[in-house]
Structures are given as structure tokens and as C-alpha cells.
Scaffold this motif. Structure first.
Motif, PDB file in Angstrom:
ATOM      1  N   ASN A 178       0.760  -1.225   0.138  1.00 20.88           N
ATOM      2  CA  ASN A 178      -0.020  -0.104  -0.027  1.00 20.88           C
ATOM      3  C   ASN A 178       0.876   1.264  -0.034  1.00 20.88           C
ATOM      4  O   ASN A 178       0.576   2.286  -0.539  1.00 20.88           O
ATOM      5  CB  ASN A 178      -1.002  -0.077   1.240  1.00 20.88           C
ATOM      6  CG  ASN A 178      -1.591  -1.331   1.219  1.00 20.88           C
ATOM      7  OD1 ASN A 178      -2.644  -1.554   0.081  1.00 20.88           O
ATOM      8  ND2 ASN A 178      -1.841  -1.954   2.356  1.00 20.88           N
ATOM      9  N   LEU A 179       2.070   1.276   0.901  1.00 23.94           N
ATOM     10  CA  LEU A 179       2.990   2.491   0.661  1.00 23.94           C
ATOM     11  C   LEU A 179       3.677   2.412  -0.650  1.00 23.94           C
ATOM     12  O   LEU A 179       3.537   3.783  -1.299  1.00 23.94           O
ATOM     13  CB  LEU A 179       4.156   2.156   1.723  1.00 23.94           C
ATOM     14  CG  LEU A 179       4.695   3.274   1.860  1.00 23.94           C
ATOM     15  CD1 LEU A 179       4.493   4.685   2.135  1.00 23.94           C
ATOM     16  CD2 LEU A 179       6.133   2.840   2.899  1.00 23.94           C
ATOM     17  N   GLU A 180       3.932   1.483  -1.361  1.00 19.89           N
ATOM     18  CA  GLU A 180       4.528   1.502  -2.614  1.00 19.89           C
ATOM     19  C   GLU A 180       3.605   2.015  -3.560  1.00 19.89           C
ATOM     20  O   GLU A 180       4.046   2.878  -4.494  1.00 19.89           O
ATOM     21  CB  GLU A 180       5.077   0.044  -2.991  1.00 19.89           C
ATOM     22  CG  GLU A 180       5.468   0.195  -4.456  1.00 19.89           C
ATOM     23  CD  GLU A 180       6.060  -1.142  -4.708  1.00 19.89           C
ATOM     24  OE1 GLU A 180       6.692  -1.202  -5.829  1.00 19.89           O
ATOM     25  OE2 GLU A 180       6.471  -2.121  -3.786  1.00 19.89           O
ATOM     26  N   GLY A 181       1.993   1.653  -3.544  1.00 20.04           N
ATOM     27  CA  GLY A 181       1.166   2.139  -4.280  1.00 20.04           C
ATOM     28  C   GLY A 181       1.013   3.671  -4.064  1.00 20.04           C
ATOM     29  O   GLY A 181       0.782   4.174  -5.069  1.00 20.04           O
ATOM     30  N   ALA A 182       0.965   4.013  -2.764  1.00 20.95           N
ATOM     31  CA  ALA A 182       0.815   5.422  -2.647  1.00 20.95           C
ATOM     32  C   ALA A 182       1.761   6.459  -3.357  1.00 20.95           C
ATOM     33  O   ALA A 182       1.670   7.542  -3.959  1.00 20.95           O
ATOM     34  CB  ALA A 182       0.432   5.594  -1.290  1.00 20.95           C
ATOM     35  N   LEU A 183       3.085   5.866  -3.095  1.00 20.24           N
ATOM     36  CA  LEU A 183       4.126   6.514  -4.018  1.00 20.24           C
ATOM     37  C   LEU A 183       4.132   6.425  -5.390  1.00 20.24           C
ATOM     38  O   LEU A 183       4.454   7.559  -6.103  1.00 20.24           O
ATOM     39  CB  LEU A 183       5.582   6.127  -3.247  1.00 20.24           C
ATOM     40  CG  LEU A 183       5.709   6.225  -2.141  1.00 20.24           C
ATOM     41  CD1 LEU A 183       6.960   5.385  -1.455  1.00 20.24           C
ATOM     42  CD2 LEU A 183       5.934   7.752  -1.718  1.00 20.24           C
ATOM     43  N   MET A 184       3.650   5.280  -5.856  1.00 19.52           N
ATOM     44  CA  MET A 184       3.460   5.280  -7.489  1.00 19.52           C
ATOM     45  C   MET A 184       2.391   6.382  -8.061  1.00 19.52           C
ATOM     46  O   MET A 184       2.749   6.642  -9.161  1.00 19.52           O
ATOM     47  CB  MET A 184       3.293   3.765  -7.745  1.00 19.52           C
ATOM     48  CG  MET A 184       4.467   2.998  -7.291  1.00 19.52           C
ATOM     49  SD  MET A 184       5.714   3.055  -8.642  1.00 19.52           S
ATOM     50  CE  MET A 184       5.020   2.310 -10.218  1.00 19.52           C
ATOM     51  N   SER A 185       1.527   6.203  -6.993  1.00 18.40           N
ATOM     52  CA  SER A 185       0.330   7.136  -7.574  1.00 18.40           C
ATOM     53  C   SER A 185       0.527   8.824  -7.468  1.00 18.40           C
ATOM     54  O   SER A 185      -0.258   9.651  -8.082  1.00 18.40           O
ATOM     55  CB  SER A 185      -0.983   6.665  -6.875  1.00 18.40           C
ATOM     56  OG  SER A 185      -0.922   7.006  -5.395  1.00 18.40           O
ATOM     57  N   SER A 186       1.444   9.023  -6.554  1.00 17.11           N
ATOM     58  CA  SER A 186       1.655  10.337  -6.114  1.00 17.11           C
ATOM     59  C   SER A 186       2.539  10.926  -7.463  1.00 17.11           C
ATOM     60  O   SER A 186       3.289  10.485  -7.997  1.00 17.11           O
ATOM     61  CB  SER A 186       2.557  10.486  -4.922  1.00 17.11           C
ATOM     62  OG  SER A 186       2.661  11.914  -4.793  1.00 17.11           O
ATOM     63  N   SER A 187       2.399  12.222  -7.628  1.00 13.37           N
ATOM     64  CA  SER A 187       3.070  12.977  -8.661  1.00 13.37           C
ATOM     65  C   SER A 187       4.375  13.302  -8.416  1.00 13.37           C
ATOM     66  O   SER A 187       5.264  13.637  -9.099  1.00 13.37           O
ATOM     67  CB  SER A 187       2.130  14.341  -9.103  1.00 13.37           C
ATOM     68  OG  SER A 187       1.829  15.152  -8.043  1.00 13.37           O
ATOM     69  N   SER A 188       4.662  13.482  -6.937  1.00 18.81           N
ATOM     70  CA  SER A 188       6.063  14.005  -6.578  1.00 18.81           C
ATOM     71  C   SER A 188       5.998  13.399  -5.029  1.00 18.81           C
ATOM     72  O   SER A 188       5.392  13.183  -4.380  1.00 18.81           O
ATOM     73  CB  SER A 188       6.298  15.402  -6.750  1.00 18.81           C
ATOM     74  OG  SER A 188       5.374  15.978  -5.875  1.00 18.81           O
ATOM     75  N   ALA A 189       7.358  13.090  -4.783  1.00 15.39           N
ATOM     76  CA  ALA A 189       7.719  12.795  -3.608  1.00 15.39           C
ATOM     77  C   ALA A 189       8.970  13.176  -3.088  1.00 15.39           C
ATOM     78  O   ALA A 189      10.004  13.643  -3.792  1.00 15.39           O
ATOM     79  CB  ALA A 189       7.780  11.040  -3.482  1.00 15.39           C
ATOM     80  N   LEU A 190       9.221  13.344  -1.775  1.00 10.24           N
ATOM     81  CA  LEU A 190      10.485  13.713  -1.177  1.00 10.24           C
ATOM     82  C   LEU A 190      10.947  12.431  -0.134  1.00 10.24           C
ATOM     83  O   LEU A 190      10.243  12.093   0.618  1.00 10.24           O
ATOM     84  CB  LEU A 190      10.349  14.865   0.016  1.00 10.24           C
ATOM     85  CG  LEU A 190      11.605  15.388   0.560  1.00 10.24           C
ATOM     86  CD1 LEU A 190      12.755  15.647  -0.200  1.00 10.24           C
ATOM     87  CD2 LEU A 190      11.099  16.414   1.617  1.00 10.24           C
ATOM     88  N   MET A 191      12.057  12.005  -0.457  1.00 15.46           N
ATOM     89  CA  MET A 191      12.601  10.861   0.555  1.00 15.46           C
ATOM     90  C   MET A 191      13.813  11.068   0.970  1.00 15.46           C
ATOM     91  O   MET A 191      14.943  11.548   0.252  1.00 15.46           O
ATOM     92  CB  MET A 191      12.839   9.521  -0.700  1.00 15.46           C
ATOM     93  CG  MET A 191      11.329   9.030  -1.358  1.00 15.46           C
ATOM     94  SD  MET A 191      11.821   7.750  -2.387  1.00 15.46           S
ATOM     95  CE  MET A 191       9.929   7.560  -2.846  1.00 15.46           C
ATOM     96  N   LEU A 192      14.029  10.830   2.125  1.00 16.01           N
ATOM     97  CA  LEU A 192      15.268  11.282   2.855  1.00 16.01           C
ATOM     98  C   LEU A 192      15.515  10.062   3.760  1.00 16.01           C
ATOM     99  O   LEU A 192      15.139   9.707   4.638  1.00 16.01           O
ATOM    100  CB  LEU A 192      14.912  12.415   3.927  1.00 16.01           C
ATOM    101  CG  LEU A 192      14.397  13.680   3.524  1.00 16.01           C
ATOM    102  CD1 LEU A 192      13.849  14.716   4.525  1.00 16.01           C
ATOM    103  CD2 LEU A 192      15.376  14.394   2.506  1.00 16.01           C
ATOM    104  N   PRO A 193      16.717   9.491   3.273  1.00 20.90           N
ATOM    105  CA  PRO A 193      16.931   8.022   3.843  1.00 20.90           C
ATOM    106  C   PRO A 193      17.869   8.138   5.097  1.00 20.90           C
ATOM    107  O   PRO A 193      17.853   7.288   5.791  1.00 20.90           O
ATOM    108  CB  PRO A 193      17.942   7.407   2.905  1.00 20.90           C
ATOM    109  CG  PRO A 193      18.524   8.729   1.919  1.00 20.90           C
ATOM    110  CD  PRO A 193      17.606   9.825   1.874  1.00 20.90           C
ATOM    111  N   ALA A 194      18.336   9.394   5.509  1.00 23.10           N
ATOM    112  CA  ALA A 194      19.262   9.763   6.326  1.00 23.10           C
ATOM    113  C   ALA A 194      18.929  10.862   7.283  1.00 23.10           C
ATOM    114  O   ALA A 194      19.245  11.860   6.992  1.00 23.10           O
ATOM    115  CB  ALA A 194      20.901   9.709   6.257  1.00 23.10           C
ATOM    116  N   VAL A 195      17.785  10.708   8.294  1.00 24.44           N
ATOM    117  CA  VAL A 195      17.482  11.783   9.075  1.00 24.44           C
ATOM    118  C   VAL A 195      18.043  11.552  10.302  1.00 24.44           C
ATOM    119  O   VAL A 195      17.700  10.314  10.958  1.00 24.44           O
ATOM    120  CB  VAL A 195      16.079  12.067   8.993  1.00 24.44           C
ATOM    121  CG1 VAL A 195      15.458  13.188   9.973  1.00 24.44           C
ATOM    122  CG2 VAL A 195      15.488  12.399   7.607  1.00 24.44           C
TER     123      VAL A 195
END
Length: 484
Positions: free
Chosen positions: A109-126
Motif C-alpha cells: 500500500n505504501l508503494e502504491g501510494a508513492l507510485m500514484s503520487s505526482s512527486s515525493a520527497l525521500m530522505l534516507p538519513a534523518v
């Protein structure tokens, strides 16, 4: 070939798993101080593009606040925050079907939400201090208090796209060594994310979703990996890389061990009251549920200056008033600590007590009494690992009819001093835990029991007597008359 960046804005055309594998390669052996953060918007909403930082960069509080501010200025201001207790990049590689087993992924479900989103911000190291402060940062930028919810209560809430809202959904995480248990919990969390997003979609309200955690989940394992492979990595690095790696490691150690400054109240040039706590939180009972609010980000931290108007101190009394805004639906909120000192003839010395902890909100005052349990010599500060009103309580409501019965307060690693403060530092701490703890008493009683058993055994051995007659195999047998 190394990946070109660990942070990027782009349309997601590949699967989440491939991205997370790359993130894991960039962060091998360093995840003990970091948690990932994923931000995306509802369909049709785009985020502004930003230049990515250098590879391996760790996002701190100020930089995270900058990214969130830019995203919220252009994106939807209805924020859905999925705040998991613990999470690391390894959770995605272990349970996200990163090695081709997509049917075993627990994040569909998380992967599907990211695929359907027009843009995303991903921070691997916070850094985990930054992730701990994310609620406070969002609260400041949205100018609204967080609402702790679940899917059932969200379905009854009607949102408005014109007014911002901060909806917080707390997600658990398995802290044990059972991998199956952790996988099931993450799968359930993914189902909760799906339920929440479906409800938001039915309400036709644009939103910004954030998925992150408070603490890393792979701290012990990553430390072992770094300890076991550290020497091998040094051999593979180029000359001059050791110094750079050492500087990064020292920076990460300092960031992890950083302790924010205490709250200090001064009367003129003299410091009167000093307060520090790892966590300050309050809860209110509404409709049979406890709603929590963390006051720590608005009280401590870099660049945080709490409002202390209403505080006072003299030779016998001290009052520290922490002023907040928009706490659990109350526009004005105060957390007040009142202390006093006096001379006790029995001990021939002066002691100070924390008389009350008061919650003042919208003209109402809830009072907790602490004078019976929270005290210390006046020359010392008072420290306790946990000061609460509900679990082994040291604070109790003043009366059965006091509004404090509808509230809970919780302070972790709490330390306070209201008298004889030198500079801005605490004096020697009087800890709430006595010297003879339950563990010490158990050890003493066990040792005493063993000493008694040993003493009894020695006494029985000393009662044994050697025979006064012995049988000679070459001579006649000894005849012992029955009369003897």
C-alpha cells in the motif's frame, strides 16, 4: 558505480524497493543514528524541486525544517503524519521484497501510494533528534495543534482544504528479536496507512503524507556490523579517506550524544531556577481516549526559547511557568512548577520540595501535588528517571474533584533546582531512587541465605568425631561389647 544521490524530487517511475536498496547501499553501517523519512502528496499535487545534498549527508533539524517548509508552502496543508516507534532502512530491504520476492513485501500500500503520487520527497538519513522534533516543526509551520487519531475517528472527522490540520497516527514496532513478529506488525501498519489514505480520498481533500519514526530500529545490529567490518572498509578506502571518515564519525557521535541546554530562569543577573527533562508530555481524557501532546520540542532544543512570563523566585519560594500555545485544543496553556524551602529540626538542615505541578488552560487550573514524594536538600538539585501521575505516580491530583483527574503528566529523566543555583548548572543531584533498590535487597537476602546454609554445613561438619578404635586386618577382629 555509486548511485548519484540519496535525496531527490522526481516522479516515481520505478518501484519503491529498488530505491530503498540504493539507500541501503549508501547507508551501510551508519543506520544506528538515522531514520528514513518519506513524504508524498495526494494525486494531482506537486512538490517544488530542490537540489539534493551530497551523498551520505545526514539531515539535521534545521535542514529538515527547511525541506518541510518548502513542501508545505507549495503543497497541501492538511498533513497526515504516520509516526512509527522505530524504523530503519533495513526494515524495507528485509520486508519489502527487495530481492525479487515481491509477493513477500509488507509495503504494497505504501508503494502504491508513492507510485500514484505526482512527486515525493525521500530522505534516507534523518538524524533521530530531527525525527523526534518533526511534530513540533509541523505544528509551528501549520500553526495548529496535532490531533492523535486512528482510522475510526478519522472517518468521523470532516476536513477542510482551506484550514490546515495535523493528523498524527502512531504506529507500533516490534522491539524483540522475532523477525516474524516484526514482519506482521509492519504489514499491519501498511494496512493502517491504506485505510487512512482511502478515507482521505473519499473526503476529496488534498493532503501531504509523511512516514517516519522516532528511533532507529537496527541500532544493535548496525553497531555489530560496523565493529566487525570497520577494519575491512578502512583498507578499501583511498588515502586521505580515513580523516574524512573520522570527521564524519565524530560528527555523528556528537550529534547522537548531544544534550540540549536546560531551561534557565533568571531574576535580574542571578539564576533562580534550572529545569531539564528528556521528555515533557501531557495527556487529556476525551471521549474515553487519552490524547497526548509532547511539549519537549517547544521547551528544549537548539534555537528554542520557551516563554517564562509568570515565573518568580525569592529566598523561600520559586515558581517556573512554561507558556505554550495550541496544546490539545487549548489556545493558551501553562505548565507551572511551584517549589518552597524550609528548615526541618529533625534533620537540622533545609530542604526544598516541589509542592505542585499545575496545568493552567483557558481559565481552568489542574493541580498535581508532589510535596510528599519530590524533595531534596536545598543545596542539591532533584533528579528522577520518571515523574508521572499515572504509572508509579509521584504526582497525584490535589483532590478527587480537581480537573487534574482528567489529565496525565509524564516527565522522563527529570531534573529541577529552584534554590542555590550557581551559574546555569545543576548542583549535585539527589536521586529519587534510594540506595537500597529492590535489586540490591534481593542480592543481600540471597547472600544472607547462602551464608546461613554455609554456616549450618560447617557446624554439622564440626560435629563429626573420629573413631577411637580401628580394625587391624592382620590381627583378630575387634570385639565391641554390646554394653559399650
Amino acid at each position: 558505480m555509486a548511485p548519484r544521490g540519496s535525496l531527490h524530487f522526481k516522479r516515481i517511475s520505478t518501484t519503491l524497493t529498488v530505491f530503498l536498496v540504493l539507500l541501503n547501499i549508501l547507508n551501510t553501517g551508519r543506520c544506528e543514528e538515522q531514520v528514513p523519512l518519506i513524504l508524498w502528496t495526494s494525486e494531482g499535487m506537486a512538490l517544488p524541486s530542490q537540489s539534493p545534498p551530497t551523498v551520505g549527508h545526514i539531515i539535521g533539524q534545521q535542514q529538515l525544517a527547511s525541506y518541510l517548509e518548502k513542501a508545505l508552502n507549495m503543497g497541501p496543508r492538511n498533513v497526515v503524519l504516520f509516526l512509527q516507534d522505530k524504523m530503519s532502512i533495513e526494515d524495507f530491504t528485509l520486508y519489502g521484497g527487495a530481492f525479487g520476492n515481491k509477493q513477500d513485501s509488507v509495503f504494497p500500500n505504501l508503494e502504491g501510494a508513492l507510485m500514484s503520487s505526482s512527486s515525493a520527497l525521500m530522505l534516507p538519513a534523518v538524524s533521530w533528534p530531527a525525527s523526534n522534533a518533526v511534530i513540533g516543526q509541523l505544528q509551528d509551520q501549520l500553526v495548529t495543534s496535532p490531533l492523535y487519531m486512528d482510522p475510526e475517528t478519522l472517518s468521523q472527522l470532516r476536513l477542510n482544504s482551506s484550514s490546515p490540520a495535523l493528523l498524527v497516527f502512531r504506529l507500533p514496532y516490534s522491539t524483540g528479536a522475532d523477525l516474524i513478529s516484526a514482519k506482521e506488525i509492519l504489514s499491519n501498519n501498511d494496512e493502517v496507512i491504506a485505510q487512512v489514505l482511502n478515507i482521505m480520498k473519499t473526503q476529496s481533500v488534498p493532503y501531504t503524507a509523511i512516514y517516519t519514526a522516532l528511533w532507529p530500529s537496527r541500532e544493535a545490529a548496525s553497531l555489530l556490523i560496523e565493529a566487525g567490518l570497520g577494519g575491512r572498509r578502512v583498507l578499501l578506502q583511498a588515502r586521505g579517506g580515513n580523516k574524512e571518515r573520522d570527521r564524519e564519525r565524530q560528527h555523528r557521535i556528537k550529534e547522537k550524544a548531544r544534550i540540549y541546554s536546560p531551561v534557565v530562569f533568571k531574576e535580574g543577573e542571578n539564576t533562580c531556577i534550572v529545569l531539564w527533562s528528556k521528555s515533557l508530555s501531557v495527556s487529556i481524557l476525551r471521549s474515553g481516549r487519552w490524547e497526548d501532546h509532547d511539549l519537549t520540542p517547544a521547551t528544549f532544543g537548539e534555537g528554542v526559547s520557551p516563554k517564562l512570563h509568570g515565573s518568580s523566585c525569592d529566598k523561600t519560594k520559586a515558581k517556573l511557568a512554561l507558556n505554550y500555545e495550541n496544546v490539545l485544543g487549548h489556545r493558551n496553556f501553562k505548565l507551572i512548577f511551584t517549589m518552597s524551602q524550609r528548615h526541618y529540626k529533625v534533620s537540622s538542615r533545609r530542604w526544598f520540595t516541589l509542592n505542585t505541578v499545575e496545568l493552567e488552560y483557558d481559565g481552568t487550573k489542574a493541580t498535581f501535588n508532589g510535596s510528599q514524594t519530590i524533595y531534596a536538600p536545598v543545596e542539591y538539585s532533584y533528579r528522577c528517571e520518571s515523574v508521572t501521575s499515572f504509572r508509579w505516580p509521584l504526582l497525584v491530583p490535589r483532590s478527587s474533584k480537581d480537573p487534574a483527574n482528567q489529565w496525565r503528566v509524564s516527565f522522563e529523566n527529570f531534573q529541577i533546582q529552584g534554590f542555590n543555583v550557581t551559574g546555569s548548572e545543576f548542583s549535585y543531584a539527589s536521586d529519587c531512587a534510594g540506595f537500597f533498590s529492590p535489586g540490591i535487597w534481593m542480592g543481600l537476602m540471597t547472600s544472607l541465605l547462602m551464608v546461613l546454609v554455609l554456616t549450618y554445613g560447617l557446624h554439622m561438619i564440626m560435629q563429626l568425631h573420629t573413631m577411637d578404635r580401628f580394625d587391624d586386618p592382620k590381627g583378630p577382629a575387634i570385639s565391641v561389647p554390646q554394653t559399650e
